[in-house]
Enzyme design. Structure first.
Site, mmCIF file in Angstrom:
data_model
loop_
_atom_site.group_PDB
_atom_site.id
_atom_site.type_symbol
_atom_site.label_atom_id
_atom_site.label_comp_id
_atom_site.label_asym_id
_atom_site.label_seq_id
_atom_site.Cartn_x
_atom_site.Cartn_y
_atom_site.Cartn_z
ATOM 1 N N ASN A 186 0.833 -1.268 0.009
ATOM 2 C CA ASN A 186 0.186 -0.067 0.014
ATOM 3 C C ASN A 186 0.801 1.358 -0.050
ATOM 4 O O ASN A 186 0.449 2.289 -0.289
ATOM 5 C CB ASN A 186 -0.933 0.125 1.153
ATOM 6 C CG ASN A 186 -0.314 -0.050 2.635
ATOM 7 O OD1 ASN A 186 0.790 -0.454 2.613
ATOM 8 N ND2 ASN A 186 -0.992 0.712 3.676
ATOM 9 N N GLU A 235 4.533 -3.774 12.364
ATOM 10 C CA GLU A 235 3.434 -2.913 12.333
ATOM 11 C C GLU A 235 2.462 -3.970 11.676
ATOM 12 O O GLU A 235 2.557 -4.044 10.316
ATOM 13 C CB GLU A 235 4.066 -1.654 11.266
ATOM 14 C CG GLU A 235 4.896 -0.625 12.394
ATOM 15 C CD GLU A 235 4.246 -0.496 13.760
ATOM 16 O OE1 GLU A 235 2.777 -0.487 13.743
ATOM 17 O OE2 GLU A 235 4.839 -0.526 14.726
ATOM 18 N N CYS A 274 -3.060 1.288 6.666
ATOM 19 C CA CYS A 274 -3.367 0.937 8.240
ATOM 20 C C CYS A 274 -3.963 1.824 9.103
ATOM 21 O O CYS A 274 -4.195 1.596 10.245
ATOM 22 C CB CYS A 274 -1.970 0.098 8.854
ATOM 23 S SG CYS A 274 -0.541 1.151 8.893
HETATM 24 C C1 UN1 Z 1 0.299 7.041 6.517
HETATM 25 O O1 UN1 Z 1 -0.883 6.999 7.155
HETATM 26 O O2 UN1 Z 1 0.537 8.044 5.810
HETATM 27 O O3 UN1 Z 1 0.858 0.366 6.114
HETATM 28 C C2 UN1 Z 1 1.147 5.855 6.716
HETATM 29 C C3 UN1 Z 1 0.102 1.394 6.722
HETATM 30 C C4 UN1 Z 1 1.313 2.247 7.673
HETATM 31 C C5 UN1 Z 1 1.855 3.434 6.983
HETATM 32 C C6 UN1 Z 1 0.605 4.469 7.027
HETATM 33 N N1 UN1 Z 1 2.229 1.506 8.163
HETATM 34 O O4 UN1 Z 1 -0.770 1.800 6.002
#
Ligand code: UN1
Length: 465
Positions: A130, A227, A261
């Site tokens: 993503n 994460e 996320c």
């Molecule tokens: C964001 O909110 O700009 O995988 C970054 C994801 C997160 C990164 C979000 N680790 O969406």
């Protein structure tokens, strides 16, 4: 090979998936390079990252278009993401100018105690689809800046952007073996994280995979940074500024088609503002064009692939079976190029109770579930009631309530009057509860993961002093 989620017959890139022997060779190359790289001056390591940053910035428009074609996010967001990758490379490019370790007094005369930080060694980097260039940058840049070597397996859907970042690093003068890109499927990723010759794993993706990686890493006694998922709530209280809340909730829920996320997937709203907020969200979302991400007017592109499309649509159907009321969207496209592509209609669903799956599990798509709270205490309680704890957004002008949210919400990232998504290179990023495991990413937090301390008791060796 990657294909376009917009026009699934269109091939974006051809490539070569690594064999197990090639994976072994990549880990061996990283191992062989580890000693010299860890002993290369931090400023010299940083200079390479700064050169790579300049190349990434210079290519932002071109690579942003490729990103939009390969991953599906609107081109303006995609260009922004490429620039963000450059910004992260720049942030870690000056790591050599920052404090490294600590110095303590000693209880013994003639002694100082220094805490130095040293690289882990070879780090496995597993990245999701993503943010095909920003997330790799925010793992690889600190890994390299702090003296580690890397073997990186990106998501299968986005090999082209992985190649672009890898090329920028190589062209900037990164020595052979320091960063190794291996393309392949989930099984290859599993072989990488289980490889006996790696010293740490950093992962972003689903909670189930992250936990399996953490368990496997713990079994071998190596550090892991995972994460994982989110089910992030926006809470809009009666006294909130309506315009701000509408703008930010829409951005949080529907930019990148909700495939972050940190996306807002739950909305909790108190009675005094609920009707006005929902009416305005629906009216405004109606003006968001859904279509080809290369079209400058489009705000929502396709989701990443057929499997993602099918699972999000199944999630919407499941919610309808559990009595969700459609405020917007909800019905799959039945004709035209949106039906042929991997499109999911942006959808707002109102729920009567919070037992519905759509309130609990992450769909990773453009779907916002809404629940009305009785009052602000109830609203915070509903927001906190989740196994996840990545981010939350609170909309209020009441400072006491905002501060209350800081105490009451067990999240890694809390936004007061801004959307739940977003990250900056210089501050910690990561979640609480089922959303995160191990040290946080970015900023100084990354130092904790990518290095280990050596505490040095330092005395002069001469007995006459
Ligand atoms: C964001 O909110 O700009 O995988 C970054 C994801 C997160 C990164 C979000 N680790 O969406």
């Amino acid at each position: 090979m990657s294909t376009s989620p917009t026009y699934p017959d269109e091939v974006i890139a051809h490539g070569h998936n690594a064999t197990h022997a090639e994976l072994d060779a990549a880990v061996a190359a990283a191992r062989a390079a580890a000693h010299d790289w860890a002993r290369t001056q931090a400023h010299e390591r940083g200079a390479i990252l700064l050169r790579a940053a300049a190349a990434v910035d210079a290519a932002a428009d071109r690579w942003g278009s490729e990103l939009a074609r390969e991953e599906g996010k609107p081109v303006a967001e995609a260009i922004g993401e490429v620039r963000r990758a450059a910004q992260i490379l720049r942030y870690y490019g000056v790591e050599g100018d920052r404090p490294s370790g600590e110095s303590y007094h000693s209880p013994r005369p003639g002694e100082r105690i220094l805490v130095t930080r040293k690289a882990l060694g070879v780090v496995a980097v597993i990245t999701p689809f993503n943010f095909p260039i920003a997330i790799p940058a925010w793992k690889i840049a600190p890994a390299l800046a702090l003296g580690n070597t890397v073997v990186w397996k990106p998501a299968e859907a986005v090999p082209l952007l992985a190649m672009r970042l890898m090329t920028a690093l190589a062209d900037a003068g990164l020595p052979a073996g320091v960063c190794n890109l291996v393309l392949g499927d989930r099984e290859l990723g599993a072989c990488l994280v289980e490889h006996r010759d790696i010293n740490g794993v950093t992962f972003t993706g689903s909670t189930s995979v992250g936990r399996a990686i953490a368990a496997s890493a713990a079994g071998r006694g190596i550090p892991v940074q995972a994460e994982m998922g989110g089910k992030n709530a926006a809470v809009v209280l009666d006294d909130a500024d309506l315009g701000t809340a509408v703008d930010q909730v829409l951005a949080g829920a529907f930019r990148s088609a909700g495939q972050k996320c940190t996306a807002t997937s739950r909305l909790v709203v108190t009675p005094g503002i609920a009707d006005a907020l929902l009416d305005e969200l629906v009216a405004r979302l109606g003006a968001w064009a859904v279509g080809d991400p290369l079209d400058q007017h489009v705000r929502i592109g396709p989701v990443v692939d057929r499997a993602a499309q099918a699972s999000i649509l199944a999630g919407i159907r499941g919610a309808l079976d559990q009595n969700a009321r459609v405020l917007f969207g909800g019905q799959p496209y039945v004709s035209g190029f949106r039906q042929a592509g991997c499109f999911v209609p942006p959808t707002i669903l109102e729920l009567e109770d919070t037992t519905a799956q759509v309130w609990r599990t992450e769909l990773f798509g453009p779907v916002l579930a809404v629940h009305r709270a009785e009052n602000s205490d109830h609203a915070f309680m509903l927001a906190a009631d989740s196994e996840f704890g990545l981010s939350a957004a609170i909309f209020t002008n009441d400072l006491s309530r905002a501060l209350g949210a800081v105490d009451d919400l067990d999240v890694g990232i809390l936004h007061i009057n801004s959307e739940s998504a977003g990250a900056d290179p210089h501050v910690p990023f990561g979640g609480a509860k089922a959303s995160g495991y191990g040290p946080k990413e970015q900023g100084r937090a990354a130092v904790e993961f990518f290095t280990h301390p050596t505490t040095v008791y330092l005395r002069g060796g001469r007995s006459d002093r």
